[in-house]
Design a protein around this motif. Structure first.
Motif, PDB file in Angstrom:
ATOM      1  N   VAL A  58       0.870  -1.171   0.000  1.00 31.66           N
ATOM      2  CA  VAL A  58       0.000   0.000   0.000  1.00 31.66           C
ATOM      3  C   VAL A  58       0.907   1.222   0.000  1.00 31.66           C
ATOM      4  O   VAL A  58       1.691   1.423   0.926  1.00 31.66           O
ATOM      5  N   GLY A  59       0.819   2.011  -1.061  1.00 28.06           N
ATOM      6  CA  GLY A  59       1.684   3.172  -1.211  1.00 28.06           C
ATOM      7  C   GLY A  59       1.100   4.430  -0.600  1.00 28.06           C
ATOM      8  O   GLY A  59       0.088   4.398   0.104  1.00 28.06           O
ATOM      9  N   THR A  60       1.724   5.538  -0.898  1.00 27.72           N
ATOM     10  CA  THR A  60       1.357   6.811  -0.273  1.00 27.72           C
ATOM     11  C   THR A  60       0.165   7.502  -0.937  1.00 27.72           C
ATOM     12  O   THR A  60      -0.428   8.388  -0.350  1.00 27.72           O
ATOM     13  N   GLU A  61      -0.174   7.118  -2.171  1.00 27.65           N
ATOM     14  CA  GLU A  61      -1.336   7.717  -2.830  1.00 27.65           C
ATOM     15  C   GLU A  61      -2.585   6.905  -2.518  1.00 27.65           C
ATOM     16  O   GLU A  61      -2.514   5.689  -2.274  1.00 27.65           O
ATOM     17  N   ALA A  62      -3.726   7.559  -2.580  1.00 25.31           N
ATOM     18  CA  ALA A  62      -4.997   6.949  -2.188  1.00 25.31           C
ATOM     19  C   ALA A  62      -5.286   5.632  -2.907  1.00 25.31           C
ATOM     20  O   ALA A  62      -5.812   4.701  -2.304  1.00 25.31           O
ATOM     21  N   MET A  63      -4.966   5.540  -4.161  1.00 29.79           N
ATOM     22  CA  MET A  63      -5.320   4.347  -4.935  1.00 29.79           C
ATOM     23  C   MET A  63      -4.165   3.355  -5.070  1.00 29.79           C
ATOM     24  O   MET A  63      -4.276   2.375  -5.802  1.00 29.79           O
ATOM     25  N   GLU A  64      -3.083   3.569  -4.386  1.00 29.11           N
ATOM     26  CA  GLU A  64      -1.944   2.650  -4.451  1.00 29.11           C
ATOM     27  C   GLU A  64      -2.136   1.505  -3.449  1.00 29.11           C
ATOM     28  O   GLU A  64      -1.674   1.556  -2.318  1.00 29.11           O
ATOM     29  N   VAL A 148      -1.347  20.400   4.001  1.00 25.05           N
ATOM     30  CA  VAL A 148      -1.350  19.178   3.180  1.00 25.05           C
ATOM     31  C   VAL A 148      -2.763  18.893   2.679  1.00 25.05           C
ATOM     32  O   VAL A 148      -2.967  18.573   1.507  1.00 25.05           O
ATOM     33  N   VAL A 149      -3.745  19.005   3.547  1.00 25.95           N
ATOM     34  CA  VAL A 149      -5.143  18.782   3.154  1.00 25.95           C
ATOM     35  C   VAL A 149      -5.530  19.745   2.036  1.00 25.95           C
ATOM     36  O   VAL A 149      -6.173  19.351   1.060  1.00 25.95           O
ATOM     37  N   SER A 150      -5.110  20.982   2.139  1.00 23.40           N
ATOM     38  CA  SER A 150      -5.401  21.973   1.113  1.00 23.40           C
ATOM     39  C   SER A 150      -4.768  21.572  -0.230  1.00 23.40           C
ATOM     40  O   SER A 150      -5.404  21.703  -1.275  1.00 23.40           O
ATOM     41  N   LEU A 151      -3.541  21.059  -0.198  1.00 24.36           N
ATOM     42  CA  LEU A 151      -2.846  20.643  -1.415  1.00 24.36           C
ATOM     43  C   LEU A 151      -3.528  19.462  -2.105  1.00 24.36           C
ATOM     44  O   LEU A 151      -3.537  19.371  -3.326  1.00 24.36           O
ATOM     45  N   LYS A 152      -4.101  18.565  -1.341  1.00 21.37           N
ATOM     46  CA  LYS A 152      -4.651  17.358  -1.921  1.00 21.37           C
ATOM     47  C   LYS A 152      -6.175  17.346  -2.047  1.00 21.37           C
ATOM     48  O   LYS A 152      -6.760  16.401  -2.565  1.00 21.37           O
ATOM     49  N   LYS A 153      -6.798  18.404  -1.630  1.00 23.15           N
ATOM     50  CA  LYS A 153      -8.264  18.478  -1.583  1.00 23.15           C
ATOM     51  C   LYS A 153      -8.920  18.197  -2.936  1.00 23.15           C
ATOM     52  O   LYS A 153      -9.853  17.393  -3.028  1.00 23.15           O
ATOM     53  N   ALA A 154      -8.468  18.835  -3.991  1.00 19.21           N
ATOM     54  CA  ALA A 154      -9.098  18.688  -5.307  1.00 19.21           C
ATOM     55  C   ALA A 154      -9.011  17.238  -5.799  1.00 19.21           C
ATOM     56  O   ALA A 154     -10.013  16.652  -6.218  1.00 19.21           O
ATOM     57  N   LYS A 155      -7.833  16.660  -5.749  1.00 20.26           N
ATOM     58  CA  LYS A 155      -7.665  15.284  -6.226  1.00 20.26           C
ATOM     59  C   LYS A 155      -8.452  14.310  -5.353  1.00 20.26           C
ATOM     60  O   LYS A 155      -9.092  13.389  -5.856  1.00 20.26           O
ATOM     61  N   THR A 160     -12.873  10.501  -4.260  1.00 17.22           N
ATOM     62  CA  THR A 160     -14.017  10.202  -3.393  1.00 17.22           C
ATOM     63  C   THR A 160     -15.291  10.074  -4.217  1.00 17.22           C
ATOM     64  O   THR A 160     -16.081   9.137  -4.031  1.00 17.22           O
ATOM     65  N   LYS A 161     -15.491  10.988  -5.151  1.00 18.02           N
ATOM     66  CA  LYS A 161     -16.678  10.968  -6.003  1.00 18.02           C
ATOM     67  C   LYS A 161     -16.718   9.685  -6.840  1.00 18.02           C
ATOM     68  O   LYS A 161     -17.758   9.026  -6.935  1.00 18.02           O
ATOM     69  N   GLN A 162     -15.576   9.324  -7.424  1.00 18.22           N
ATOM     70  CA  GLN A 162     -15.512   8.115  -8.242  1.00 18.22           C
ATOM     71  C   GLN A 162     -15.816   6.857  -7.408  1.00 18.22           C
ATOM     72  O   GLN A 162     -16.549   5.990  -7.847  1.00 18.22           O
ATOM     73  N   LEU A 163     -15.264   6.795  -6.222  1.00 20.18           N
ATOM     74  CA  LEU A 163     -15.487   5.623  -5.371  1.00 20.18           C
ATOM     75  C   LEU A 163     -16.931   5.520  -4.894  1.00 20.18           C
ATOM     76  O   LEU A 163     -17.472   4.422  -4.756  1.00 20.18           O
ATOM     77  N   LYS A 164     -17.559   6.643  -4.632  1.00 20.92           N
ATOM     78  CA  LYS A 164     -18.950   6.636  -4.206  1.00 20.92           C
ATOM     79  C   LYS A 164     -19.891   6.193  -5.330  1.00 20.92           C
ATOM     80  O   LYS A 164     -20.967   5.654  -5.075  1.00 20.92           O
ATOM     81  N   LEU A 165     -19.499   6.438  -6.575  1.00 20.33           N
ATOM     82  CA  LEU A 165     -20.305   6.024  -7.717  1.00 20.33           C
ATOM     83  C   LEU A 165     -20.205   4.526  -7.976  1.00 20.33           C
ATOM     84  O   LEU A 165     -21.101   3.948  -8.597  1.00 20.33           O
ATOM     85  N   ASN A 166     -19.139   3.934  -7.542  1.00 19.15           N
ATOM     86  CA  ASN A 166     -18.932   2.492  -7.790  1.00 19.15           C
ATOM     87  C   ASN A 166     -19.627   1.668  -6.795  1.00 19.15           C
ATOM     88  O   ASN A 166     -19.845   1.354  -5.899  1.00 19.15           O
TER      89      ASN A 166
END
Length: 166
Positions: A58-64, A148-155, A160-166
């Motif tokens: 499990v890496g440092t990015e959300a989908m890793e 950090v939260v501000s930097l990553k908020k958009a991505k 989050t939107k994509q995962l909620k749709l699945n």
């Protein structure tokens, strides 16, 4: 068995268990250090030989969240270039289950991303201790979390939107 014999037997068992745990801690430490060194040396075979066939990274990015085969595919180009990544353990805690065939750990690492935290699980196999699950996270000082939260908020919002749709 008299009371003194029973106490001595328990004391001996306790000392033996502690000695066994210390010996196993050294072995697990050697495996983890060699795993990190194999990445630093870009030694693909040595690196992946330390993981179970069904290992997860499990890496440092959300989908890793890679199963072993996927992680090999992702990692191969880095290893092939002769420079994967370099993690040096600064501090490590290792724990075992009662039967001493599972270990879990957390470690503080010096990396190219500065301080990171690794944690994971090892299984004792017929070929020795193997890493079954590893989680890498970037250590963020509490006073920097808002930035950090501000930097990553958009991505994060898109994911989050994509995962909620699945």
């Amino acid at each position: 068995m008299n009371k003194i014999t029973g106490i001595l037997a328990l004391l001996f068992l306790s000392v033996s268990l502690h000695a066994q745990q210390e010996d196993e801690k050294e072995v697990v430490t050697t495996v983890l250090d060699a795993w990190h060194q194999a990445a630093a040396d870009a030694d693909f075979e040595a690196y992946f030989s330390k993981m179970t066939e069904d290992g997860v990274f499990v890496g440092t990015e959300a989908m890793e969240n890679w199963q072993n085969a996927e992680f090999k595919e992702f990692s191969k180009p880095y290893f092939d270039k002769g420079k994967a990544w370099s993690f040096t353990g600064l501090q490590r805690n290792i724990y075992f289950n009662r039967t001493m065939d599972m270990a879990w750990f957390d470690e503080l690492l010096d990396t190219q991303m500065k301080l990171c935290r690794g944690s994971g699980v090892l299984k004792k196999t017929e070929h020795g201790w193997k890493i079954a699950h590893y989680v890498l996270s970037i250590a963020v000082p509490n006073e920097n979390v808002d930035a950090v939260v501000s930097l990553k908020k958009a991505k994060d919002s898109v994911i989050t939107k994509q995962l909620k749709l699945n």
